[in-house]
Design a protein around this motif. Structure first.
Motif, PDB file in Angstrom:
ATOM      1  N   PRO A 116      46.053  46.875  49.237  1.00  0.00           N
ATOM      2  CA  PRO A 116      44.984  47.632  49.910  1.00  0.00           C
ATOM      3  C   PRO A 116      43.843  48.056  49.003  1.00  0.00           C
ATOM      4  O   PRO A 116      42.708  48.200  49.452  1.00  0.00           O
ATOM      5  CB  PRO A 116      45.728  48.864  50.446  1.00  0.00           C
ATOM      6  N   GLY A 117      44.104  48.274  47.706  1.00  0.00           N
ATOM      7  CA  GLY A 117      43.092  48.864  46.841  1.00  0.00           C
ATOM      8  C   GLY A 117      42.275  47.878  46.040  1.00  0.00           C
ATOM      9  O   GLY A 117      41.291  48.248  45.397  1.00  0.00           O
ATOM     10  N   GLY A 118      42.676  46.609  46.021  1.00  0.00           N
ATOM     11  CA  GLY A 118      41.931  45.591  45.301  1.00  0.00           C
ATOM     12  C   GLY A 118      42.220  45.509  43.816  1.00  0.00           C
ATOM     13  O   GLY A 118      41.678  44.648  43.126  1.00  0.00           O
ATOM     14  N   GLY A 119      43.089  46.392  43.294  1.00  0.00           N
ATOM     15  CA  GLY A 119      43.422  46.352  41.883  1.00  0.00           C
ATOM     16  C   GLY A 119      44.740  45.661  41.630  1.00  0.00           C
ATOM     17  O   GLY A 119      45.442  45.236  42.555  1.00  0.00           O
ATOM     18  N   ASP A 120      45.087  45.533  40.370  1.00  0.00           N
ATOM     19  CA  ASP A 120      46.380  44.983  39.981  1.00  0.00           C
ATOM     20  C   ASP A 120      46.728  45.512  38.594  1.00  0.00           C
ATOM     21  O   ASP A 120      45.971  46.302  38.014  1.00  0.00           O
ATOM     22  CB  ASP A 120      46.395  43.451  40.020  1.00  0.00           C
ATOM     23  N   GLY A 161      50.580  48.969  45.785  1.00  0.00           N
ATOM     24  CA  GLY A 161      50.732  48.630  47.193  1.00  0.00           C
ATOM     25  C   GLY A 161      52.146  48.889  47.674  1.00  0.00           C
ATOM     26  O   GLY A 161      53.075  49.011  46.873  1.00  0.00           O
ATOM     27  N   ARG A 162      52.292  48.962  48.966  1.00  0.00           N
ATOM     28  CA  ARG A 162      53.606  49.201  49.562  1.00  0.00           C
ATOM     29  C   ARG A 162      54.365  47.883  49.676  1.00  0.00           C
ATOM     30  O   ARG A 162      53.810  46.860  50.055  1.00  0.00           O
ATOM     31  CB  ARG A 162      53.446  49.849  50.944  1.00  0.00           C
ATOM     32  N   SER A 163      55.659  47.925  49.378  1.00  0.00           N
ATOM     33  CA  SER A 163      56.498  46.746  49.562  1.00  0.00           C
ATOM     34  C   SER A 163      56.757  46.500  51.044  1.00  0.00           C
ATOM     35  O   SER A 163      56.911  47.445  51.831  1.00  0.00           O
ATOM     36  CB  SER A 163      57.835  46.936  48.837  1.00  0.00           C
TER      37      SER A 163
END
Length: 259
Positions: free
Chosen positions: A53-57, A75-77
């Motif tokens: 959802p946030g575009g990061g990693d 992100g949520r699993s």
């Protein structure tokens, strides 16, 4: 919050499978868990069915560690509606796989902004490079994954030496939890010899029970499902093994950290 690193210095021994098995056990127990996918292959992220959802990693977190970067990369699993999150993996993480230790504390610093979890699992790459050292520096405890074969057993020694080196340098709080032996076949004479060799070399650091070779583990991962939710006796056997390994990790004393 226990931070547990899962590492191996030889590819193909099932390091990510062990990470996912422990995540499944933690989810079944109701422990709020974060999986950090440091492996540039991103297999944990894929198998956990993680949303973005946030575009990061994790690469953007290592670029600029801080609260906003961690939030954007988490992100949520897809395994559950709540209780299991993923700091998303990325092939760009390989850019941080440097040989020097100048930035080895970046993930540790980023975790100072992480709250609300009972357990953090770090899936390290199968190498001795900067990413593995960065991951282990952020950990309280480290698990070395191997299988009962000649080359895998030899790699255990290198991994244990790396852990000891980090303990004497940037990660004084790091302790080895032990060695998880994966893909064990009960009737293999060669494997029995290698298991005896491991016991002779590392004694109580060889964790019990071993993880048996069962197709159910790969089937559950291929379907992006926790092994605890997969049907059949083989999956139930594996679930019991990971429950016991998680128990061992949770019982281990940990040094105080400045988190």
């Amino acid at each position: 919050m226990l931070v547990l690193g899962v590492c191996s210095l030889k590819g193909g021994v099932g390091k990510t499978s062990v990470t996912l098995g422990l995540a499944s056990a933690a989810l079944e127990r109701g422990l709020r868990t974060l999986v950090i996918d440091l492996d540039p292959q991103g297999d944990s992220t894929m198998s956990l069915g993680a949303s973005r959802p946030g575009g990061g990693d994790v690469s953007t977190v290592l670029d600029s560690p801080g609260g906003p970067a961690v939030e954007a990369a988490t992100g949520r699993s897809g395994w559950a509606e709540s209780g299991l999150d993923v700091l998303l993996g990325s092939e760009r993480t390989v850019l941080h796989d440097r040989l020097d230790d100048s930035d080895v504390d970046r993930l540790s610093y980023a975790l100072s902004f992480v709250t609300g979890y009972d357990l953090v699992l770090i899936d390290c790459p199968p190498s001795l490079g900067g990413l593995t050292r960065t991951g282990l520096t952020a950990c309280d405890r480290a698990v070395v994954v191997t299988e009962p074969g000649l080359f895998a057993v030899m790699a255990v020694g290198r991994a244990m030496r790396t852990i000891d080196e980090l303990r004497r340098g940037p990660a004084p709080a790091l302790q080895p939890l032990g060695i998880v032996v994966n893909r064990v076949r009960a009737r293999s004479v060669e494997q029995a010899y290698r298991l005896e060799e491991l016991q002779g070399l590392y004694g109580p650091l060889v964790l019990s029970p071993h993880v048996p070779e069962r197709a159910a583990l790969q089937q559950a991962q291929g379907a992006a499902q926790p092994v605890h939710a997969w049907p059949g006796a083989a999956a139930a056997e594996l679930a019991g093994v990971f429950d016991q390994l998680l128990d061992r990790a949770l019982r281990a004393p940990r040094a105080e950290r400045g988190r």
